[in-house]
Enzyme design. Structure first.
Site, PDB file in Angstrom:
ATOM      1  N   THR A  96       0.958  -1.066   0.041  1.00 27.06           N
ATOM      2  CA  THR A  96      -0.012  -0.055   0.106  1.00 27.06           C
ATOM      3  C   THR A  96       0.779   1.282   0.023  1.00 27.06           C
ATOM      4  O   THR A  96       2.136   1.099  -0.113  1.00 27.06           O
ATOM      5  CB  THR A  96      -0.923  -0.057   1.306  1.00 27.06           C
ATOM      6  OG1 THR A  96      -0.225   0.177   2.258  1.00 27.06           O
ATOM      7  CG2 THR A  96      -1.871  -1.137   1.265  1.00 27.06           C
ATOM      8  N   LYS A 125       7.655   1.892   3.630  1.00 28.66           N
ATOM      9  CA  LYS A 125       8.750   2.457   4.453  1.00 28.66           C
ATOM     10  C   LYS A 125       8.230   2.702   5.723  1.00 28.66           C
ATOM     11  O   LYS A 125       8.808   2.799   6.727  1.00 28.66           O
ATOM     12  CB  LYS A 125       9.314   3.631   3.455  1.00 28.66           C
ATOM     13  CG  LYS A 125      10.261   3.147   2.232  1.00 28.66           C
ATOM     14  CD  LYS A 125      10.112   4.288   1.398  1.00 28.66           C
ATOM     15  CE  LYS A 125       9.068   4.318   0.443  1.00 28.66           C
ATOM     16  NZ  LYS A 125       9.228   4.961  -0.977  1.00 28.66           N
ATOM     17  N   LYS A 224      13.944   6.358   4.098  1.00 31.40           N
ATOM     18  CA  LYS A 224      14.970   5.513   3.883  1.00 31.40           C
ATOM     19  C   LYS A 224      16.302   5.640   4.703  1.00 31.40           C
ATOM     20  O   LYS A 224      16.709   4.434   5.048  1.00 31.40           O
ATOM     21  CB  LYS A 224      15.377   5.300   2.239  1.00 31.40           C
ATOM     22  CG  LYS A 224      14.332   5.252   1.320  1.00 31.40           C
ATOM     23  CD  LYS A 224      14.508   5.680  -0.080  1.00 31.40           C
ATOM     24  CE  LYS A 224      13.176   5.092  -1.019  1.00 31.40           C
ATOM     25  NZ  LYS A 224      13.323   6.061  -2.302  1.00 31.40           N
TER      26      LYS A 224
HETATM   27  N1  HSE Z   1       9.230   8.018  -4.612  1.00 31.12           N
HETATM   28  C1  HSE Z   1      10.319   6.959  -4.570  1.00 31.12           C
HETATM   29  C2  HSE Z   1      11.484   7.571  -5.301  1.00 31.12           C
HETATM   30  C3  HSE Z   1      10.081   5.674  -4.915  1.00 31.12           C
HETATM   31  O1  HSE Z   1      11.165   8.549  -6.281  1.00 31.12           O
HETATM   32  O2  HSE Z   1      12.521   7.086  -5.295  1.00 31.12           O
HETATM   33  C4  HSE Z   1      10.898   4.560  -4.341  1.00 31.12           C
HETATM   34  O3  HSE Z   1      10.786   4.507  -3.030  1.00 31.12           O
END
Ligand code: HSE
Length: 340
Positions: A96, A125, A224
């Site tokens: 999701t 995440k 991240k």
């Molecule tokens: N929105 C994220 C990016 C997708 O552009 O890296 C991958 O996590």
């Protein structure tokens, strides 16, 4: 292996395409056979059939009509948590949308599945950045596997690689380009495209987050970085306790000026150990053109891992995209199945 998709958007469909495309290869080479028994999606609707859902038809319907209706099998009227509670499944595929502030609804899905002893594979995440330690304990207590390779750098090997292949090393720093959307925008801006057009294109290409601004404000890279801090360094902080700046303050002129002075703007995420404390940050940096990270363009990600055993290793690869992120789920799924 009986599978349930929770979330059947870009990433879930990316995995579904790979499962169909590689069905024979997976069975012949790895002895991996699967049956999709449930799909729950907030936009498309939900199906639950212990006898198995026709994945090919579900994929076609998702793109043709935007609905999973009764022509595809028994429609499931209750929500995703209830499907996980009710289902006789082996693995929950949680794909999701990410909400880095609340981690929901994904955290509830994962807690429900792990409490029941179901294995979970996710690209989400939020739950990792906010509740990693709790979820790992929950998985251990219930003998369930919990894998999340695709949360950082999509299918490009990073988390599993650090945890397995670099086992025994002490990691001192991880630093790099962790967001594809902003790297794509900065690359296009340098080539003369406007910020708005570049952002729109990144959204069309499926790189951008569902929550508006999560990429350009640096929140996605922050999620991240927080995952790396928790998983690799054992840190406990929540994402917004670390300094974070995105790319919204970088003008086309600033990009051009940096280039004229032999540098390139990159949104850099980093985690490092300093006097027994784990530090992390996200922010734009002017990277010298001689540095390897300056040559990483488009939606590509790159991280340098500095360890006591190998010095610096740099991994470069896709950081976003339908097939690329779908692949991370497939790789984790094979690990759940015991394939080395
Ligand atoms: N929105 C994220 C990016 C997708 O552009 O890296 C991958 O996590």
């Amino acid at each position: 292996m009986r599978l349930i998709f929770i979330g059947f958007g870009t990433v879930g469909q990316g995995l579904a395409e790979l499962l169909l495309e590689k069905k024979n290869h997976l069975a012949e080479k790895y002895g991996f056979k699967y049956k999709v028994i449930g799909i729950s999606d907030i936009n498309l609707g939900s199906l639950y059939d212990p006898g198995g859902i026709n994945l090919e038809k579900a994929l076609k319907a998702a793109s043709a009509t935007g609905k999973l209706d009764s022509s595809l099998g028994p429609v499931y009227e209750k929500d995703a948590v209830r499907m996980i509670q009710d289902a006789e499944a082996d693995v929950i595929l949680e794909a999701t949308y990410t909400d880095i502030k609340t981690g929901e609804p994904a955290t509830s899905h994962i807690r429900t599945a792990l409490s029941k002893g179901l294995h979970v594979v996710t690209t989400n995440k939020g739950p990792l950045a906010l509740h990693y330690h709790e979820l790992v304990r929950l998985a251990e207590d219930n003998n369930a596997k919990f894998l999340f390779e695709g949360t950082v750098m999509s299918g490009t090997p990073l988390l599993n690689l650090i945890r397995e292949t670099l086992a025994g090393s002490s990691i001192q720093e991880i630093k790099g380009i962790l967001n594809g959307t902003t790297n794509y925008i900065l690359t296009q801006m340098e080539a003369g495209m406007s910020y708005d057009t570049a952002l729109k294109k990144a959204q069309e290409l499926g790189y951008a987050e569902a929550v508006p601004d999560a990429d350009v404000l640096g929140w996605d890279a922050l999620a991240k970085v927080s995952i790396l801090a928790k998983v690799v360094f054992g840190a406990n902080k929540d994402p917004f306790e670390y300094p974070c700046e995105g790319i919204t303050g970088i003008s086309a002129e600033a990009v051009a000026d940096a280039r004229a002075s032999g540098k390139r703007y990159k949104l850099i995420g980093k985690v490092w150990r300093e006097a027994n404390e784990v530090k992390a940050s996200v922010g734009p940096e002017k990277v010298d053109l001689s540095h390897p990270l300056s040559g990483v363009t488009g939606a590509t990600n790159a991280v340098s891992i500095c360890s006591d055993t190998l010095g610096e290793i740099t991994i470069v690869g896709p950081g976003a995209g339908k097939r690329e992120t779908g692949f991370s789920l497939l790789a984790d799924l094979l690990k759940v199945g015991g394939i080395k």
